[in-house]
Design a protein around this motif. Sequence first.
Motif, PDB file in Angstrom:
ATOM      1  N   TYR A   1     -10.441  18.046  -3.188  1.00 32.11           N
ATOM      2  CA  TYR A   1     -10.252  19.461  -2.886  1.00 32.11           C
ATOM      3  C   TYR A   1      -9.577  20.082  -4.107  1.00 32.11           C
ATOM      4  CZ  TYR A   1     -11.697  18.808   1.930  1.00 32.11           C
ATOM      5  OH  TYR A   1     -12.438  18.546   3.051  1.00 32.11           O
TER       6      TYR A   1
ATOM      7  N   GLN B   1      -9.270  19.163   4.470  1.00 39.77           N
ATOM      8  CA  GLN B   1      -8.359  19.953   3.653  1.00 39.77           C
ATOM      9  C   GLN B   1      -6.956  19.925   4.260  1.00 39.77           C
ATOM     10  OE1 GLN B   1      -9.694  23.969   3.215  1.00 39.77           O
ATOM     11  NE2 GLN B   1      -8.659  24.304   1.285  1.00 39.77           N
TER      12      GLN B   1
ATOM     13  N   LEU C   1     -14.864  21.829  -2.911  1.00 39.70           N
ATOM     14  CA  LEU C   1     -14.896  20.445  -2.451  1.00 39.70           C
ATOM     15  C   LEU C   1     -15.895  19.691  -3.317  1.00 39.70           C
ATOM     16  CD1 LEU C   1     -14.314  18.055  -0.671  1.00 39.70           C
ATOM     17  CD2 LEU C   1     -15.860  19.005   1.063  1.00 39.70           C
TER      18      LEU C   1
END
Length: 859
Positions: free
Chosen positions: A609, A741, A823
């Motif tokens: 991330y 996340q 991502l």
Amino acid sequence: MRSSLKALFLLATALSSTAAVYADPPAEKPAEQQQQDKKPTRAERKAEKKAREEAIAALAAKYRGWVYMVELLISEAELDTFLALKEDYQRDAFIKKFWESRDTYSSTARNEFKERWEANYQVAIQEFGSIEDERGRVLLLNGPPAVRIASSCNSIIWPTEVWFYATGDRIRGELIVVFYRKWGAGHFRIWSSTEGLDSLFANGAGSSTGERSLQAIASGCIDGDKIAVGVNWVLRQGLQYSLIQQRMMAKPEERSGEWVSSFHSYSTDMPEGAAPLPAKLDLDFPGRYQNRTVMQGLITVQTANAGQATLGQARTYNLQLNGEVLQNDELFDNFRYKFDFPPGPGETLPIVFQRFLRPGDYMLVLKLEDINSGKIFREERKISVPATERVANVAPMSDPNSVSLRILQEANAVIANGETTLKIVRPVGEIQTGMERFDTLTTGENIDKVVFAMDGKPLLTKKRPPFSVELDLGAVPRPRTLSAIAYDPAGVQVASDELLLNASPNRFQVRLVEPQKGRRYDGSLLARAEATAPDGQAVERVEFFLNETRVATVYQPPYQQPILLPKEDSLLYVRAVAYLPDGNSTEHLVFVNAPENMAEVEVDFVELYTSVLDRENRPVSGLEAKDFTILEDGARQEMARFETVTDLPIHAAVALDVSASMNVSLDKARQAALQFLQGTLRPRDRAALITFNDHPNLAVKFTNDVPTLAGGLAGLKAERGTSLYDSIIFSLYYFSGIRGQRAILLLSDGKDEGSRFTWDDALDYARRAGVTIYSIGLGDDVEKKKLARLSEETGGRAFFIKSADELAGIYSAIEQELRSQYLIAYQSNNTTGGTAFRTVELKVGKPGLEAKTIRGYYP
């Protein structure tokens, strides 16, 4: 109970400092949600109310009384579902599920919430006559007060009661409620400052000025000093009291908000006008599984009678089976399966299901729906489940050459393994470190040896009982997987178990118990999975796949399904995928009949991330996959996934320093944190609150409810020292088992003063956890280098500010960054199997831009 006037006035002063937390408005809902929440017209509401009242009146006294008892608890959707039920056993099952959805501690045998509610209801009825009296409503929702004082001066004020509450699950911080009964008749109701002080006085008694009126109450009534304190406290809240009252009177939320729709989906009722689906039901009892008898059902549907779904080049038959097992007119068991069949050479679709029942008489109710045609097969059948000592490995169906028998014959052989079991006993305590002993519980007579392994690597083989092992787990509570596999004298695996060590309550996992690695399967197998959901959630379903073809979907334990294997000799694998109601999933895969010399290579799938910032530290959007280069230990990696993260679920924790040095800044710090939560949380997001001083504390578990988080921020007191490193590890540990996340917002104004763990322990744990940490150092007495490194290693940022006034801007920048990430994922080309730390470098091929992500990971 009596208390001095001075003490109660001091209490009132302390309570007033918490009111600001309740004053913050709730986060604005998205436009779609606002449309869904659009209120019906007055006429529609009136018609709905009348229809519900008539339906309630038509209920038997037992169920009518239950509806009255839960009036303040049940939602409209729940009530409408309950009133639509046709059978008493369905109503009983609904009531059971209703209480289970609100069970505060589902891991215990008791339902403390249900017991507390029923006890409070009985007290409310005995003391106040009904819950139309608002004292009864407050008692039901918040429990009895710590102190309750009634007035005895009807010549001055109307009959009045003041309730004093200490902190509780719903009310964070102390609370005072004033009730009064105007004209001395009717029910008591809550008095608010907006009504004005004069509304409490009987027939205009007392002075027109507030100060003298309070003096009149204090001096003219028995216990008037205490009543005056309560009235004064409410007056001081002003308009904020309406928000406090709203929270106090809000309905408690059920732990699993989607259980009502799930309850609907298990219905076996035949819809009006549904066309019949021709099918045949065969039942058999092939043997026992431990102390229960296996009931095995086979519903055969001719393909000519089934509908077929077509999407592109794909064609499938899709059927859903709902079942209920009744005993003595009560629901003993219910189940739900979904079956997916690709077109094949066969003329029938075999629907196979298994349930484990105690010997006795039952009523079986089945509804099989062909999803594509809408046709329904429904049957009710009385069954007698026999007691048996045999474990049959052949199901005596009518046609020995049928596909149905092939499915059941070899799959049933696995039932025999139910007599040989192995279970690793979890040690006492949530966190395991240092030397720990792990024992096992076994059943059966054919266990020759047990092999223990840690994280897939063999550790020890025990040839005789007790089958136990002692392990040094190290000083830091790292997530580990301990497995134990039992073999018979022929070397065949007969049982196994796994135990996740240092897994937080948020662990979400599914594991295939069958098929087993190394065992040979010819015609069929019984796929069997165990699934664990995060604390406060439930597994919605488990899907079974043979290679990439979905075979069946099971919606309740036991998660198992017979699977037919193809005749051709090809590499096969069974995959189990578990889902939560919010769509999150996890899976496990086992190869079937794999060659003994086939090497299984562990390939790490690494998710990054990533935030990309320009020279002014502003998030940069609009980049493409070609703009990034990934290096692992200097070796270039091939990107497998790239997407812009704007609406993926976020799990965030605010870790707030509440040590004594935060006394001056605490109010502004919690206000800024609340603003961040209000502005950030979307329907699929979750946030938690962790406070720390000389020890960490989980103030609020992961939730999407902003008022609950606000309650956790209320009533905080700055005191004691700072155990920063312990709190970092505690916060990271709480995230274990959560995917996607994840971020921690760590705010502290001091250095570590007494942690059990060291800085190196905290940094190493952060590297392993893979959670982004945003460090916020307040003031000059912070460990800037360490906080900066902690953020750099985890892909976050460090902020150092002089005043708490700057926090709102910092939180806003973090929120913008979390919603502007990329991502990026890759499969590591390092297959050496080493456990050393692997460095990751993510480069952006445009000048002036910096990619911030994790610095590496442990495989």
